[in-house]
Design a protein around this motif. Sequence first.
Motif, short mmCIF file in Angstrom:
data_model
loop_
_atom_site.label_atom_id
_atom_site.label_comp_id
_atom_site.label_asym_id
_atom_site.label_seq_id
_atom_site.Cartn_x
_atom_site.Cartn_y
_atom_site.Cartn_z
N VAL A 1 -6.63 -93.26 49.26
CA VAL A 1 -6.33 -94.25 48.21
C VAL A 1 -4.84 -94.58 48.20
O VAL A 1 -4.43 -95.75 48.22
N GLY A 2 -4.01 -93.54 48.20
CA GLY A 2 -2.56 -93.77 48.22
C GLY A 2 -2.15 -94.53 49.48
O GLY A 2 -1.30 -95.42 49.43
N GLY A 3 -2.77 -94.19 50.61
CA GLY A 3 -2.46 -94.86 51.87
C GLY A 3 -2.79 -96.34 51.80
O GLY A 3 -2.02 -97.18 52.26
N ILE A 4 -3.95 -96.66 51.22
CA ILE A 4 -4.34 -98.07 51.12
C ILE A 4 -3.30 -98.84 50.29
O ILE A 4 -2.84 -99.91 50.68
N LEU A 5 -2.91 -98.25 49.16
CA LEU A 5 -1.90 -98.92 48.31
C LEU A 5 -0.59 -99.09 49.07
O LEU A 5 0.06 -100.14 49.01
N ILE B 1 -7.96 -85.47 50.69
CA ILE B 1 -8.32 -86.57 51.59
C ILE B 1 -8.48 -87.86 50.77
O ILE B 1 -7.93 -88.90 51.12
N ALA B 2 -9.21 -87.75 49.66
CA ALA B 2 -9.45 -88.94 48.83
C ALA B 2 -8.13 -89.51 48.32
O ALA B 2 -7.88 -90.71 48.38
N ALA C 1 -3.80 -90.45 55.17
CA ALA C 1 -2.87 -91.37 54.51
C ALA C 1 -2.56 -92.54 55.44
O ALA C 1 -2.53 -93.70 55.02
N LEU C 2 -2.35 -92.23 56.73
CA LEU C 2 -2.02 -93.30 57.67
C LEU C 2 -3.25 -94.18 57.94
O LEU C 2 -3.13 -95.40 58.08
N GLY C 3 -4.43 -93.55 57.95
CA GLY C 3 -5.66 -94.33 58.08
C GLY C 3 -5.83 -95.27 56.90
O GLY C 3 -6.19 -96.44 57.05
N VAL D 1 3.38 -96.54 43.64
CA VAL D 1 2.21 -95.86 43.07
C VAL D 1 1.47 -95.13 44.18
O VAL D 1 1.10 -93.96 44.04
N GLY D 2 1.31 -95.80 45.32
CA GLY D 2 0.59 -95.23 46.44
C GLY D 2 1.23 -93.96 46.96
O GLY D 2 0.55 -92.96 47.22
N MET D 3 2.55 -93.97 47.06
CA MET D 3 3.17 -92.77 47.63
C MET D 3 3.12 -91.60 46.66
O MET D 3 3.04 -90.44 47.07
N ALA D 4 3.11 -91.91 45.36
CA ALA D 4 2.99 -90.82 44.39
C ALA D 4 1.58 -90.23 44.40
O ALA D 4 1.39 -89.05 44.15
N ILE D 5 0.59 -91.07 44.75
CA ILE D 5 -0.78 -90.56 44.84
C ILE D 5 -0.97 -89.77 46.14
O ILE D 5 -1.56 -88.70 46.16
N ALA D 6 -0.42 -90.32 47.22
CA ALA D 6 -0.65 -89.70 48.54
C ALA D 6 0.33 -88.57 48.84
O ALA D 6 0.27 -87.97 49.91
N GLY D 7 1.25 -88.31 47.93
CA GLY D 7 2.13 -87.16 48.13
C GLY D 7 3.36 -87.43 48.94
O GLY D 7 4.30 -86.63 48.92
N SER D 8 3.42 -88.49 49.70
CA SER D 8 4.67 -88.92 50.32
C SER D 8 4.51 -90.31 50.90
O SER D 8 3.39 -90.83 50.99
N CYS D 9 5.63 -90.88 51.27
CA CYS D 9 5.60 -92.25 51.78
C CYS D 9 5.16 -92.24 53.24
O CYS D 9 4.88 -91.20 53.82
N ILE D 10 5.11 -93.41 53.83
CA ILE D 10 4.56 -93.52 55.19
C ILE D 10 5.41 -92.75 56.20
O ILE D 10 4.89 -91.99 57.03
N SER D 11 6.75 -92.90 56.12
CA SER D 11 7.59 -92.22 57.11
C SER D 11 7.42 -90.71 57.01
O SER D 11 7.39 -90.01 58.03
N ALA D 12 7.31 -90.20 55.79
CA ALA D 12 7.17 -88.75 55.63
C ALA D 12 5.81 -88.29 56.15
O ALA D 12 5.70 -87.22 56.74
#
Lengths: 391, 307
Positions: free
Chosen positions: A337-341, A332-333, A149-151, A123-134
């Motif tokens: 949010v996606g980053g936290i998830l 940013i928002a 996102a990393l923050g 869910v988080g990566m779909a909100i933040a537009g990509s996963c952590i590695s990306a």
Amino acid sequence: MSLPLRILLPGLLFGGLAFLALRMDAEGGPSRQLAFALLTGAALGIVLQRARFCFLCNLRDLVEARDPRGVLSILAALAAGLVGYFVIFGMWLPVPAADRLPPTAHIGPVSAALAIGALAFGVGMAIAGSCISAHIYRLGEGNLASVFALGGAFIGFILGFLSWNNLFLADLATGPVIWLPHHLGYAGALAVSLTALAALALLALWYGRATPAQPVHQAGAGAALKSLLVTRWPPIVGGVLVGVIGTFAYLRFAPLGVTSQLGSWARKAASNAQVLPDTLYSLDTFRGCATAIGEALLSPNGYLISGLVLGSLAAALASGQFALAVPSLGQIARNVVGGILMGWGAMIALGCTIGVLLSGIQAGALAGWVFLVVCTTGAVITLFVRRRLSA
Amino acid sequence: MSLKSWLGGAVLALSASVPALAADGPLVSADWVQKNLDNPKVRIFEVSVDPGVYERGHIPGAVNIRWHTDLVDPVRRDIASEENFEKLLGAAGVDKDTTIVLYGDNNNWFAAWGAWIFDVYGQGDRVKLLDGGRKLWEAKGLPLDSSVPSHKETKVDVPAADTSLRARFPDVLKVAEGEDKATKLVDIRGPKEFSGEILAPEGIKELSVRAGHIPTAVNFPWGKAVNEDGTFKSKEDLQKAFAEIGIDGKQPVITYCRIGERSSHTWFALAKILGYDVKNYDGSWTEYGNAVGVPITNLAGTVWQGK
């Protein structure tokens, strides 16, 4: 950016990386491994950037644009890494005896907590537009939104540590560690895994539309250089390279993972601020992206990540794809949010799309497959909801 | 590599250019090991505690010993059983005339523990420690191999455990309470653990609810027995260093640390290099510091508060 700069800047970056790596190598001892981690990270950064190897974007290409190439790229990475890992396993642990696991491979427990973590991550990566590695390789492309996102992931990790003990006692402690070769042997586990990947590839091809044929490159040095430095690398090539790099990383220092350093910093910060419980039950005994607080500022994983950002930066500069993008407030928002998830999910699942999905499936861990299924489901549903909301 | 250690290596190389297998004494050099890699009468064992160290590259032909399961009883706190130890040696193809070389990560601590177990099970002088361990082998850039060797299994019969090499809690208590005035206790932990300022070294979880040391013990941090490159100091230097704290071989000695592995390293120096009468107390501070009703010397006066 002018052409001379597009050659000069990456050249300087590679020169700097080579200088650092050679210096560390000359120090000998443990520094040799760090030099290798730095260069592995750089190689990974180049491949991720050039092939646009991003779990969410690839999934979105298939779901929304019916372009199956990106998903095939991920499946190729899994298949190539599986073969590589199993080649190593056969040497390190000739018989997959019941009480033994190959050292340091990411074979985590299968539990409800894993599924919840993977769902949050999807869910988080779909909100933040990509996963952590990306997001990490996008930093190298100048995408400032990734910082948020990393923050967010950093905060998510701290929240994860705070919920760890309860989840551990409720569920994780009894989650079985399931390693396919224990049950199917090496040949059986490899055959089943590759068959499953082939089935997923067929599914993606069936759902996807035929993609336009790649333009035939003209012969000549200029055209070759362009396809190397500017055009997106063929997804399958990118995927296989990710699998090969993963194998090399496992052979020489540790399975690929991108959250270990981030998690370790989050844990250190939270522990210094005295918000963490004194003990996180058994956390450091599980296989996966370790978050133990290290003495050095950068762990081997930290060198890998540093190399990844620099490699991606060099590749982005050379291709002319580097652009400082200032994010909007909404972006940013979403990223926070996606980053936290994602951070929370990666902490609970002991890794992310790289550490658990990629390195887990490659290692024959059932946990990797669980992450794949649940995280993908979460992401697809979220993408659907987002489309509905914006329609 | 500094000129000094390079010269040291060169001297070692010269002194080791005698024919293979002439390994007198308890230590073998990296050079000696290199010359005997293909010697069927030499079996090398790696005893490392960090996972993946052996698998990612070990001295060619070396057999892996997993400290946590192979050398200790995984259930009760004890050394490996005679039966399991025999199996371990048999699977590695150890014969009656095999020279056994041990080495490992973490400054050879766990390899030294291994050497102690091998001694407890009567393997005697054929057991050697690779001086400098894995660290020196890597620093010299010597070859590593990642394939697991397979050896023809042998039938090994070891004598029953020699309890005279192992100090148990009552032995140590007798010294602490003054009943045994002859035996000297050597605490090889860091000076701050010894004084009781801290309960456990940095990065290690506290495992004892009391700080300090066993009464009458003298402090000799294990690192004082080694050179910068991790090799043991010369016999003369060791003799001098221990004499300074009153250990001269005239009285029996018991070494201990936190869990018994670093003290094995000092046990090796005292028992094997200097030939003193030494027992290792593997219960160490995690047993003694948790025992009820025993005397403790706590110089710093640190009170355990469960934090």
